[in-house]
Structure formats: C-alpha cells, structure tokens
Design a protein around this motif. Sequence first.
Motif, PDB file in Angstrom:
ATOM      1  N   ALA A 119      44.125  46.411  46.676  1.00  0.00           N
ATOM      2  CA  ALA A 119      44.466  47.170  47.887  1.00  0.00           C
ATOM      3  C   ALA A 119      43.264  47.978  48.378  1.00  0.00           C
ATOM      4  N   LEU A 120      42.530  48.585  47.449  1.00  0.00           N
ATOM      5  CA  LEU A 120      41.328  49.343  47.819  1.00  0.00           C
ATOM      6  C   LEU A 120      40.276  48.427  48.438  1.00  0.00           C
ATOM      7  N   ARG A 121      40.087  47.259  47.858  1.00  0.00           N
ATOM      8  CA  ARG A 121      39.104  46.303  48.395  1.00  0.00           C
ATOM      9  C   ARG A 121      39.517  45.828  49.784  1.00  0.00           C
ATOM     10  N   GLU A 122      40.807  45.594  49.975  1.00  0.00           N
ATOM     11  CA  GLU A 122      41.298  45.166  51.291  1.00  0.00           C
ATOM     12  C   GLU A 122      41.092  46.263  52.333  1.00  0.00           C
ATOM     13  N   LYS A 123      41.385  47.491  51.950  1.00  0.00           N
ATOM     14  CA  LYS A 123      41.185  48.627  52.853  1.00  0.00           C
ATOM     15  C   LYS A 123      39.710  48.774  53.217  1.00  0.00           C
ATOM     16  N   GLN A 124      38.833  48.591  52.226  1.00  0.00           N
ATOM     17  CA  GLN A 124      37.395  48.705  52.457  1.00  0.00           C
ATOM     18  C   GLN A 124      36.901  47.583  53.371  1.00  0.00           C
ATOM     19  N   SER A 125      37.407  46.381  53.187  1.00  0.00           N
ATOM     20  CA  SER A 125      36.957  45.272  54.034  1.00  0.00           C
ATOM     21  C   SER A 125      37.428  45.450  55.480  1.00  0.00           C
TER      22      SER A 125
END
Length: 131
Positions: A119-125
């Motif tokens: 979820a953090l990686r998706e938010k960052q992307s």
Amino acid sequence: MKILILVLMIVTFYNASAQYGGVDRRIGRNPTPIGKKAKEKVDYMEVGINKLAEDLELDAFQKAVVTDLMESNVEESRKVQMMDISNDLKIEKIVGLREKLNADIIKILNPVQIEKYEALREKQSKKKKKK
C-alpha cells in the motif's frame, strides 16, 4: 568638530546597515545571516527507515535488516551512477536494484506487513505520477 561628527555618522551608518541588512558583508567574514543558527544535517535514509519501521511496525531485527539492505542499495546505486555508461543503462540498472531491494524487504515481512508495504509503494507511485 566637523570631522568628529562625520566619523560618528559613518560608524553609526556602518553598524546600522550591518544590523538591518541581515547579512554580515564585511571582508574576511563568512556571509552568514545574523541571529540565525545553522541547521543540523539530516540523514534522510535514517529518517526514511524510521518512518518505514513505524508504518510497518517492524521489530528490531527487521529494522536492522532493512537498514543493511538500504545501505547496500545506496552503495550499489552510487557505483552505478559512477559507471561510464549511458544514462538509459544507468536507469535500467538502478531500477533493477530497486526491484531487488523491494523483493528482499518483502522476504523479511509477515503477511500483514507485506500488505502495508504494498500500500505504501502504491501510494508513493501515485505521488510520482502526479508530478
């Protein structure tokens, strides 16, 4: 008497301009703002690791492993940046290093932490795509 008044005016003007100008411009001095302290240097990797540890609720062992993985990734990325190859190849190699880092981090996480990490990686992307 006139000379004394002239000297006093020059000294007064000199001190007033140094105080209100905000920067000490005298020769032989570092041009630092008056009344402001130098900011402390921030280790952004440490800040990022602490934020990740907080968000994913990492234990001490996981945090140590992530720290080691991140430090080795930064070192490898610097080596790639110093290589005498085209920028496209550098980007490709750095993206590969980042994917390897993400895979290695996922290996040490439990299933709940993996969901949070994804979820953090998706938010960052999404943030990067907006820019």
